[in-house]
Design an enzyme around this catalytic site. Structure first.
Site, short mmCIF file in Angstrom:
data_model
loop_
_atom_site.label_atom_id
_atom_site.label_comp_id
_atom_site.label_asym_id
_atom_site.label_seq_id
_atom_site.Cartn_x
_atom_site.Cartn_y
_atom_site.Cartn_z
N THR A 1 0.72 -1.22 0.34
CA THR A 1 0.00 -0.57 -0.05
C THR A 1 0.53 1.02 0.30
OG1 THR A 1 -1.79 -1.49 1.48
CG2 THR A 1 -1.67 1.41 1.41
N HIS B 1 -2.78 -4.91 8.31
CA HIS B 1 -3.61 -5.20 8.14
C HIS B 1 -4.17 -3.89 8.34
CE1 HIS B 1 -5.26 -9.54 9.50
NE2 HIS B 1 -6.07 -9.03 8.85
N VAL C 1 -12.85 -4.19 1.74
CA VAL C 1 -12.46 -2.64 1.68
C VAL C 1 -11.76 -2.65 3.06
CG1 VAL C 1 -12.74 -0.78 2.03
CG2 VAL C 1 -14.24 -2.15 0.42
#
Length: 362
Positions: free
Chosen positions: A228, A281, A257
């Site tokens: 990310t 996470h 999501v």
């Protein structure tokens, strides 16, 4: 007796000069991350490290150029994240991971620390740069979050660049899905992969869209960690902004999501406290409301950005079992980049152009 008009003019000129000096001396700062996980020296090759450092430095310089020419923190965040979305090294945009159904579903969000306005999109499959559409949601709509086909229809109406879903395909991410399907599990950003046998076949080559260089796609992986991306920035006007973009988890199902597009979890910005972008996470980061929690510790307990960020990442998340990290920036240019995983791709650039890219825990 001196002319009152001349005195007034002199005072006005002095005030204008002071404002200009204050803006020039403001500690413009930009911080980025490219994901946290099992990023260790034992898994890193010189070629792989060079590839990551090159894109991270490119992202830093892109955002810095925006800030130096007087652009806003929002402009800098958007431009910086777009660089990483366009690179197949990270789990955002071009390098997004695949869902259980073999799709690339992208999420992104942005927040303005001056106004507390925010925009987010989730579960989109045709938007080339999700971070830009997230900003349009903030700037051009009355909403905060849009998802799926609705978000894509909005992006089209706003003139955003749409692409065929095939654009997001990379062989490495596809093979990651096949492995996950065989093992029937979700691959998190921070799962260590077993060592590859010496006689294992090599992955096919891919051409870097930025440099045109031929790179072996195995350099894009770090165990089963897929990164990310995020950015926080402080502009010369003293305003903070934050943005985060991701492809989520390999083999995710049912429209899952994570925290990246959730304001207050993976992304948060408030001029009174700090700007935050998180990676890890996502389920834990949502439950802990990580971004807002850092801000709240600063606002309610008077903690520094460093102490607040460490309290959340190194204590609260660890106690919950959550793994990952975040980047944080306050209005005075103070930086925090804590993570409780093996490593985190991260970097910063200061007002004088001093910059650093870091990868490992040490």
């Amino acid at each position: 007796m001196k002319n009152p008009l001349l005195i007034a003019a002199s005072i006005a000129a002095l005030l204008t000069s002071m404002v200009g000096m204050a803006q020039t001396q403001s500690p413009i700062t930009l911080v980025i991350h490219g994901g946290a996980g099992t990023i260790t020296r034992k898994n890193m090759t010189p070629e792989k490290e060079q590839a990551y450092r090159a894109v991270l430095n490119q992202a830093l310089q892109t955002g810095y150029a925006v800030l130096k020419r007087g652009g806003t923190s929002l402009d800098a965040v958007e431009a910086t994240v777009r660089v990483m979305e366009d690179s197949p090294l990270f789990n955002a945009g071009k390098g997004a991971v695949f869902t259980h159904e073999g799709r690339n579903e992208l999420d992104a969000s942005v927040m303005d620390g001056k106004t507390l306005k925010a925009g987010a999109i989730a579960g989109v499959t045709t938007i080339k740069n999700p971070i830009s559409t997230a900003r349009r949601v903030m700037d051009k709509s009355e909403h905060v979050m849009m998802i799926g086909p609705g978000a894509e229809a909005f992006a089209k109406a706003q003139g955003m660049e749409l692409v065929d879903p095939k654009y997001f395909y990379t062989e490495t991410r596809w093979q990651g899905l096949q492995k996950a399907l065989q093992e029937e599990k979700v691959q998190l950003d921070h799962t260590e992969a077993p060592a590859k046998p010496a006689n294992a076949p090599k992955a096919r080559n891919a051409e870097s869209p930025k440099t045109g260089a031929i790179l072996n796609e195995t350099i894009f992986t770090e165990g089963n960690k897929f990164g990310t991306v995020g950015c926080v920035a402080l502009d010369q006007y003293g305003n903070l902004a934050a943005g985060t973009s991701t492809g989520g988890m390999t083999n995710k199902r049912y429209g899952r999501v994570g925290d990246a597009p959730i304001i207050g979890a993976g992304t948060y910005a408030n001029n009174a406290t700090c700007a935050i972008s998180a990676t890890g996470h996502g389920e834990y980061f949502i439950r802990a409301v990580v971004g807002f929690d850092v801000s709240a510790l600063m606002a309610y307990k008077g903690l520094s950005v460093n102490d607040a960020a460490n309290e959340v990442v190194m204590k609260k998340l660890v106690e919950m079992g959550g793994e990952g990290g975040l980047i944080a920036l306050d209005r005075r240019g103070n930086i925090a980049m804590p993570f409780n995983s093996e490593g985190m791709y991260r970097g910063y650039i200061k007002a004088d152009g001093t910059s650093e890219v870091l990868i490992y825990k040490d």
